[in-house]
Design a protein around this motif. Structure first.
Motif, PDB file in Angstrom:
ATOM      1  N   GLY A   1      -4.762  15.056 -19.304  1.00  0.00           N
ATOM      2  CA  GLY A   1      -5.166  13.803 -19.925  1.00  0.00           C
ATOM      3  C   GLY A   1      -4.076  12.753 -19.995  1.00  0.00           C
ATOM      4  O   GLY A   1      -4.255  11.704 -20.617  1.00  0.00           O
ATOM      5  N   ILE A   2      -2.931  13.007 -19.352  1.00  0.00           N
ATOM      6  CA  ILE A   2      -1.832  12.039 -19.307  1.00  0.00           C
ATOM      7  C   ILE A   2      -2.160  10.955 -18.286  1.00  0.00           C
ATOM      8  O   ILE A   2      -2.848  11.206 -17.297  1.00  0.00           O
ATOM      9  N   ARG A   3      -1.680   9.735 -18.543  1.00  0.00           N
ATOM     10  CA  ARG A   3      -1.843   8.657 -17.575  1.00  0.00           C
ATOM     11  C   ARG A   3      -0.537   8.427 -16.826  1.00  0.00           C
ATOM     12  O   ARG A   3       0.550   8.553 -17.389  1.00  0.00           O
ATOM     13  N   ILE A   4      -0.674   8.133 -15.534  1.00  0.00           N
ATOM     14  CA  ILE A   4       0.483   7.828 -14.702  1.00  0.00           C
ATOM     15  C   ILE A   4       0.235   6.511 -13.975  1.00  0.00           C
ATOM     16  O   ILE A   4      -0.892   6.009 -13.922  1.00  0.00           O
ATOM     17  N   ARG A   5       1.311   5.980 -13.399  1.00  0.00           N
ATOM     18  CA  ARG A   5       1.233   4.702 -12.699  1.00  0.00           C
ATOM     19  C   ARG A   5       1.670   4.846 -11.243  1.00  0.00           C
ATOM     20  O   ARG A   5       2.382   5.775 -10.870  1.00  0.00           O
ATOM     21  N   ALA A   6       1.225   3.869 -10.454  1.00  0.00           N
ATOM     22  CA  ALA A   6       1.607   3.829  -9.037  1.00  0.00           C
ATOM     23  C   ALA A   6       1.506   2.389  -8.556  1.00  0.00           C
ATOM     24  O   ALA A   6       0.836   1.549  -9.182  1.00  0.00           O
ATOM     25  N   TRP A   7       2.180   2.112  -7.444  1.00  0.00           N
ATOM     26  CA  TRP A   7       1.961   0.876  -6.695  1.00  0.00           C
ATOM     27  C   TRP A   7       1.180   1.231  -5.438  1.00  0.00           C
ATOM     28  O   TRP A   7       1.561   2.155  -4.706  1.00  0.00           O
ATOM     29  N   PHE A   8       0.104   0.505  -5.171  1.00  0.00           N
ATOM     30  CA  PHE A   8      -0.704   0.711  -3.969  1.00  0.00           C
ATOM     31  C   PHE A   8      -0.594  -0.550  -3.127  1.00  0.00           C
ATOM     32  O   PHE A   8      -0.998  -1.628  -3.569  1.00  0.00           O
ATOM     33  N   SER A   9      -0.026  -0.416  -1.930  1.00  0.00           N
ATOM     34  CA  SER A   9       0.241  -1.567  -1.072  1.00  0.00           C
ATOM     35  C   SER A   9      -0.483  -1.407   0.254  1.00  0.00           C
ATOM     36  O   SER A   9      -0.507  -0.313   0.839  1.00  0.00           O
ATOM     37  N   VAL A  10      -1.052  -2.514   0.741  1.00  0.00           N
ATOM     38  CA  VAL A  10      -1.838  -2.510   1.980  1.00  0.00           C
ATOM     39  C   VAL A  10      -1.421  -3.704   2.827  1.00  0.00           C
ATOM     40  O   VAL A  10      -1.282  -4.822   2.295  1.00  0.00           O
ATOM     41  N   PRO A  11      -1.224  -3.525   4.145  1.00  0.00           N
ATOM     42  CA  PRO A  11      -0.878  -4.662   5.005  1.00  0.00           C
ATOM     43  C   PRO A  11      -1.946  -5.753   4.959  1.00  0.00           C
ATOM     44  O   PRO A  11      -3.144  -5.470   4.828  1.00  0.00           O
ATOM     45  N   LYS A  12      -1.501  -6.996   5.101  1.00  0.00           N
ATOM     46  CA  LYS A  12      -2.432  -8.132   5.120  1.00  0.00           C
ATOM     47  C   LYS A  12      -2.999  -8.343   6.520  1.00  0.00           C
ATOM     48  O   LYS A  12      -2.539  -7.748   7.506  1.00  0.00           O
ATOM     49  N   ASP A  13      -3.981  -9.222   6.570  1.00  0.00           N
ATOM     50  CA  ASP A  13      -4.536  -9.711   7.844  1.00  0.00           C
ATOM     51  C   ASP A  13      -5.071  -8.587   8.721  1.00  0.00           C
ATOM     52  O   ASP A  13      -4.919  -8.607   9.947  1.00  0.00           O
ATOM     53  N   ALA A  14      -5.671  -7.596   8.101  1.00  0.00           N
ATOM     54  CA  ALA A  14      -6.282  -6.517   8.877  1.00  0.00           C
ATOM     55  C   ALA A  14      -7.638  -6.956   9.415  1.00  0.00           C
ATOM     56  O   ALA A  14      -8.313  -7.816   8.844  1.00  0.00           O
ATOM     57  N   ALA A  15      -8.032  -6.370  10.515  1.00  0.00           N
ATOM     58  CA  ALA A  15      -9.365  -6.632  11.051  1.00  0.00           C
ATOM     59  C   ALA A  15     -10.402  -6.133  10.053  1.00  0.00           C
ATOM     60  O   ALA A  15     -10.167  -5.152   9.340  1.00  0.00           O
ATOM     61  N   PRO A  16     -11.538  -6.811   9.963  1.00  0.00           N
ATOM     62  CA  PRO A  16     -12.576  -6.386   9.015  1.00  0.00           C
ATOM     63  C   PRO A  16     -12.958  -4.916   9.218  1.00  0.00           C
ATOM     64  O   PRO A  16     -13.193  -4.473  10.340  1.00  0.00           O
ATOM     65  N   GLY A  17     -12.976  -4.180   8.129  1.00  0.00           N
ATOM     66  CA  GLY A  17     -13.371  -2.780   8.186  1.00  0.00           C
ATOM     67  C   GLY A  17     -12.294  -1.820   8.647  1.00  0.00           C
ATOM     68  O   GLY A  17     -12.544  -0.617   8.749  1.00  0.00           O
ATOM     69  N   ARG A  18     -11.085  -2.337   8.906  1.00  0.00           N
ATOM     70  CA  ARG A  18     -10.023  -1.441   9.373  1.00  0.00           C
ATOM     71  C   ARG A  18      -9.625  -0.473   8.264  1.00  0.00           C
ATOM     72  O   ARG A  18      -9.527  -0.856   7.097  1.00  0.00           O
ATOM     73  N   ARG A  19      -9.369   0.778   8.641  1.00  0.00           N
ATOM     74  CA  ARG A  19      -8.912   1.794   7.696  1.00  0.00           C
ATOM     75  C   ARG A  19      -7.509   2.221   8.111  1.00  0.00           C
ATOM     76  O   ARG A  19      -7.269   2.625   9.249  1.00  0.00           O
ATOM     77  N   PHE A  20      -6.590   2.155   7.177  1.00  0.00           N
ATOM     78  CA  PHE A  20      -5.181   2.370   7.459  1.00  0.00           C
ATOM     79  C   PHE A  20      -4.758   3.820   7.255  1.00  0.00           C
ATOM     80  O   PHE A  20      -5.247   4.503   6.352  1.00  0.00           O
ATOM     81  N   PRO A  21      -3.791   4.271   8.072  1.00  0.00           N
ATOM     82  CA  PRO A  21      -3.071   5.482   7.665  1.00  0.00           C
ATOM     83  C   PRO A  21      -2.260   5.150   6.423  1.00  0.00           C
ATOM     84  O   PRO A  21      -1.907   3.987   6.189  1.00  0.00           O
ATOM     85  N   VAL A  22      -1.953   6.142   5.617  1.00  0.00           N
ATOM     86  CA  VAL A  22      -1.265   5.889   4.357  1.00  0.00           C
ATOM     87  C   VAL A  22      -0.182   6.936   4.141  1.00  0.00           C
ATOM     88  O   VAL A  22      -0.341   8.094   4.528  1.00  0.00           O
ATOM     89  N   VAL A  23       0.905   6.501   3.530  1.00  0.00           N
ATOM     90  CA  VAL A  23       1.999   7.400   3.176  1.00  0.00           C
ATOM     91  C   VAL A  23       2.136   7.432   1.665  1.00  0.00           C
ATOM     92  O   VAL A  23       2.250   6.379   1.020  1.00  0.00           O
ATOM     93  N   VAL A  24       2.096   8.636   1.088  1.00  0.00           N
ATOM     94  CA  VAL A  24       2.404   8.816  -0.328  1.00  0.00           C
ATOM     95  C   VAL A  24       3.923   8.868  -0.440  1.00  0.00           C
ATOM     96  O   VAL A  24       4.564   9.784   0.077  1.00  0.00           O
ATOM     97  N   SER A  25       4.493   7.859  -1.082  1.00  0.00           N
ATOM     98  CA  SER A  25       5.940   7.730  -1.200  1.00  0.00           C
ATOM     99  C   SER A  25       6.371   8.268  -2.565  1.00  0.00           C
ATOM    100  O   SER A  25       5.917   7.776  -3.600  1.00  0.00           O
ATOM    101  N   ILE A  26       7.244   9.280  -2.559  1.00  0.00           N
ATOM    102  CA  ILE A  26       7.522  10.084  -3.760  1.00  0.00           C
ATOM    103  C   ILE A  26       8.984   9.901  -4.171  1.00  0.00           C
ATOM    104  O   ILE A  26       9.880   9.989  -3.336  1.00  0.00           O
ATOM    105  N   PRO A  27       9.255   9.672  -5.461  1.00  0.00           N
ATOM    106  CA  PRO A  27      10.626   9.369  -5.893  1.00  0.00           C
ATOM    107  C   PRO A  27      11.526  10.586  -5.987  1.00  0.00           C
ATOM    108  O   PRO A  27      11.075  11.728  -6.065  1.00  0.00           O
ATOM    109  N   GLY A  28      12.835  10.309  -6.010  1.00  0.00           N
ATOM    110  CA  GLY A  28      13.827  11.334  -6.282  1.00  0.00           C
ATOM    111  C   GLY A  28      13.918  11.636  -7.768  1.00  0.00           C
ATOM    112  O   GLY A  28      13.113  11.142  -8.575  1.00  0.00           O
ATOM    113  N   TYR A  29      14.925  12.395  -8.144  1.00  0.00           N
ATOM    114  CA  TYR A  29      15.023  12.903  -9.515  1.00  0.00           C
ATOM    115  C   TYR A  29      15.204  11.794 -10.535  1.00  0.00           C
ATOM    116  O   TYR A  29      14.795  11.939 -11.694  1.00  0.00           O
TER     117      TYR A  29
END
Length: 285
Positions: A41-69
């Protein structure tokens, strides 16, 4: 243990709040702040970023970027410029998520070491899976092209995520912290010193603590990884030593690569970054 843990996570609704974050956006990409519910039940935060000017309906590959200690990691603008979406996720008590929940005692590596049900990395690993749950709700994302990339703690977490969530199709683990706890506690530098000090202060609990850590060690989880994995190690790294990385790598049964740098300490490596980008392009790009 992990099946039961995952079932508990699945019982928690996502309840994601997604709001524009122009201060974290750029000319090439848009960013949103994400706040979501996760294990316990804990809440966490993230930034979700997507390239601009994509063709309509384009689906992007995505990388989960994970922090160090230390819990922080900048938005990976290079990945966004190359056409990847990026989820910068901050597990509980790390970086952007600290205002939502923080440790009430100890450090991440020692938090409730005596109880695997309450140990810090149990919830942390589930927070990463919750990030993938979020990505599966996004129409911009290709669910078959999800990768994970992190350095140090982030490298260990990338391995854990790949082992526990088959939706991840490629993992990059730089200088993977958290691996081979018994050896790391004996010879690793800070923050393994936190674990070493704790064990010295609780000698009667040492065997039970090391038994608990077996459940969280990427060295033991590695055999469950099915996706391609790229790792590295620096032979001058006194934090994450070769003796912690090598047996973890040996346990991976999927396509894998280990780059050994004779003169690299516990630091970033431009050569490895180029190899990692090629790895991502090959498997999810």
């Amino acid at each position: 243990f992990w099946q039961r843990t995952r079932s508990e996570l699945d019982g928690v609704p996502l309840n994601a709040e997604v709001t524009p974050a122009p201060e974290e956006s750029a000319r090439e990409y848009d960013t949103w702040r994400v706040v979501m519910d996760t294990f316990g039940g804990i809440r966490i935060r993230a930034w979700f970023s997507v390239p601009k000017d994509a063709a309509p309906g384009r689906r992007f590959p995505v990388v989960v970027s994970i922090p160090g200690y230390v819990g922080t990691r900048p938005i990976q603008s290079l990945l966004l410029n190359l056409g990847y979406a990026v989820l910068n996720i901050y597990p509980r008590a790390q970086g952007e998520s600290i205002p939502e929940w923080n440790l009430d005692q100890g450090t991440k590596i020692t938090y409730h070491l005596e109880d695997r049900e309450r140990y810090y990395y149990r919830g942390c690993y589930m927070d990463l899976i919750r990030g993938v749950d979020f990505l599966m709700t996004r129409p911009e994302i290709d669910p078959e092209r999800i990768g994970a990339w992190g350095r140090s703690q982030g490298g260990g977490l990338s391995l854990a995520l790949a082992a526990l969530d088959k939706r991840v199709k490629v993992a990059v683990a730089e200088e993977a912290f958290l691996s081979n706890f018994p050896v790391a506690a004996a010879e690793g530098g800070s923050p393994y010193t936190e674990l070493r000090t704790y064990l010295e202060q609780h000698p009667s609990d040492r065997a039970a603590i090391l038994a608990n850590l077996e459940y969280f060690d990427p060295m033991n989880l590695a055999g469950a990884i099915e996706c391609p994995v790229l790792m590295n190690v620096g032979m001058k790294d006194v934090t994450v030593t070769y003796n912690t990385i090598a047996p973890t790598f040996a346990n991976i049964k999927s396509i894998k690569g280990l780059v050994v740098y004779p003169d690299l300490a516990h630091d970033t490596c431009s050569d490895f970054n180029l190899q990692a980008l090629n790895w991502l392009k090959r498997y999810v790009g």
